[in-house]
Design an enzyme around this catalytic site. Structure first.
Site, short mmCIF file in Angstrom:
data_model
loop_
_atom_site.label_atom_id
_atom_site.label_comp_id
_atom_site.label_asym_id
_atom_site.label_seq_id
_atom_site.Cartn_x
_atom_site.Cartn_y
_atom_site.Cartn_z
N SER A 96 0.80 -1.23 0.00
CA SER A 96 0.00 0.00 0.00
C SER A 96 0.83 1.27 0.00
O SER A 96 0.32 2.34 -0.33
CB SER A 96 -0.92 0.01 1.22
OG SER A 96 -0.16 -0.08 2.40
N ASP A 134 -3.52 8.21 7.67
CA ASP A 134 -4.62 7.36 8.15
C ASP A 134 -4.22 6.31 9.19
O ASP A 134 -4.91 5.33 9.37
CB ASP A 134 -5.30 6.66 6.97
CG ASP A 134 -4.37 5.63 6.32
OD1 ASP A 134 -3.22 5.49 6.77
OD2 ASP A 134 -4.80 4.96 5.37
N HIS A 174 -0.46 5.12 6.86
CA HIS A 174 0.14 5.73 5.67
C HIS A 174 0.37 7.22 5.86
O HIS A 174 -0.27 7.85 6.70
CB HIS A 174 -0.77 5.49 4.46
CG HIS A 174 -1.15 4.06 4.28
ND1 HIS A 174 -2.39 3.57 4.62
CD2 HIS A 174 -0.43 3.00 3.83
CE1 HIS A 174 -2.43 2.28 4.38
NE2 HIS A 174 -1.26 1.90 3.91
#
Ligand SMILES: *[C@@H]1O[C@H](CO)[C@@H](O)[C@H](O)[C@H]1NC(C)=O
Ligand SMILES: *[C@@H]1O[C@H](CO)[C@@H](O)[C@H](O)[C@H]1NC(C)=O
Ligand SMILES: *[C@@H]1O[C@H](CO)[C@@H](O)[C@H](O)[C@H]1NC(C)=O
Ligand SMILES: *[C@@H]1O[C@H](CO)[C@@H](O)[C@H](O)[C@H]1NC(C)=O
Length: 379
Positions: A34, A340, A343
């Site tokens: 991610s 978040d 990240h």
């Protein structure tokens, strides 16, 4: 002056003035999770090729709000480190293979997928709710292999890869996550040599396929992630680094992984002297932001607090719930480091990318690979 000399002088002037903007790399191929996925996960899910899981899918607002003004599947409010690297080299933002990237793969493709592990399910034996083998590191390499005929359609693979930058990773976080989140730290430590060896083998496989410029990011300081801090909330006071608010033992875990990884990279580099391998020190780049947030334009009181989440001391309660109805985002993401809980914000990503490209956080200095390819033109 004869024509070739004029041309040479002109070319040299262009190279000198633009340094490594353009003229250095003409494509990027990326692998990972991610941290670097530019849209594969969102596309695979919408095509029904992947099941939706508990992990944040980064597909709902406010993801993407700052730059794209809509979610793109990037786990940030805007651009990722890889986007800034692409911009730096004058390249288009990297298309995900599953979202159009396979149409013109010679221009570069991103194979990274949110949630991707380094190991396969049988080795990992993690309690996933669905198999991740189709998005694992090996599966991404297989995808790259299957695209090779189209990647090398217009020129030979040698020519293409001489001017390509491979960004390999980071990998490992998703392998460690299940053990870390269930507080089985010893098990996580046991995985480290397995993961680092797997990463090393994968890099060697890419080298055998012909790639020559490889950047390998290390792990971030996990002990500073709002999501991790929330899981271990209420630890003993002495477990925290007072200058950053990060969990020291968790950061040591990341540093151990990074030391093993660097050792493996040194081994590979010695084995393949004609290849350029650079280690990208995400760990120290990011730590520097936590140590001196004000110096770089960030709020000094929100260092380890996520901009987007659903409350709690780190705004990362109950995993990372940014994008869920119960969540809320801060007004000014550019003053936050964490987006978040797992990240970074675009502002932090930009800072880290600059640090990497300046050579400060790449070892050896990434710009050296450019001068290698440039000088190769004169041999
Ligand atoms: C993995 O991919 C293969 C080939 O695309 C597909 O047949 C299979 O169903 C996928 N498995 C999972 C668990 O998604
Ligand atoms: C943050 O900066 C403000 C203004 O510069 C200062 O008053 C405050 O003490 C600082 N807070 C911390 C935690 O360093
Ligand atoms: C992503 O997660 C949100 C929040 O749970 C959900 O509403 C949405 O349907 C998910 N998107 C996809 C493409 O699965
Ligand atoms: C990296 O190399 C470039 C080009 O030679 C140089 O300008 C830069 O100062 C180097 N960075 C570091 C941190 O040494």
């Amino acid at each position: 002056m004869s024509l070739p000399i004029v041309a040479c002088v002109l070319l040299l002037t262009v190279l000198a003035s633009s340094q490594f903007v353009n003229g250095c790399y003409t494509s990027i191929f990326a692998f990972g999770d991610s941290i670097i996925d530019t849209g594969n996960y969102i596309s695979l899910i919408s095509k029904g090729l992947l099941q939706y899981d508990e992990i944040p899918n980064c597909s709902t607002p406010p993801y993407g709000e700052t730059f794209f003004h809509h979610p793109t599947g990037r786990c940030s409010d805007g651009r990722l480190i890889i986007d800034f690297i692409a911009e730096h080299y004058g390249l288009p933002l990297l298309p995900p293979y599953s979202g159009g990237g396979n149409a013109n793969p010679g221009g570069g493709v991103n194979f990274a997928v949110i949630g991707a592990p380094a190991l396969t399910d049988d080795v990992l034996q993690a309690d996933w709710s669905y198999s991740r083998d189709n998005i694992s590191m090996m599966s991404q390499i297989n995808m790259f292999k299957s695209l090779l005929p189209s990647i090398c359609k217009t020129s030979s693979c040698d020519e293409i890869f001489d001017k390509s930058l491979i960004i390999f990773g980071s990998f490992g976080s998703n392998d460690y996550a299940p053990t870390m989140l269930s507080k089985r730290v010893e098990d996580a430590y046991r995985l480290q040599p397995l993961i680092v060896n797997a990463i090393g083998s994968a890099i060697e496989e890419l080298i055998k396929l012909g790639v020559v410029n490889i950047m390998v990011p290390g792990m971030l300081p996990v002990g500073c992630l709002a999501g991790c801090l929330a899981v271990y909330y209420g630890s003993n006071e002495e477990d925290y680094d007072l200058s950053t608010g990060c969990l020291t033992w968790l950061n040591e875990f990341g540093q151990k992984h990074n030391r093993l990884l660097q050792k493996e990279l040194t081994r590979i580099q010695e084995h393949y002297p004609n290849v350029f391998i650079t280690y990208a020190d995400y760990y120290n780049a990011r730590l520097e932001l936590f140590l001196s947030p004000e110096k770089y334009g960030f709020n000094n009181e929100t260092g380890v607090i996520a901009c987007c989440g659903s409350g709690g001391p780190y705004n990362a309660e109950g995993d990372t719930k940014c994008g869920y109805p119960s969540s809320h985002a801060c007004n000014d993401p550019s003053s936050y480091i964490e987006w978040d809980g797992a990240h970074l914000t675009q502002a932090a990503n930009r800072w880290i990318a600059r640090g990497l490209l300046s050579g400060l956080y790449t070892s050896p200095n990434i710009t050296a690979s450019c001068s290698t390819s440039t000088s190769a033109m004169w041999i």
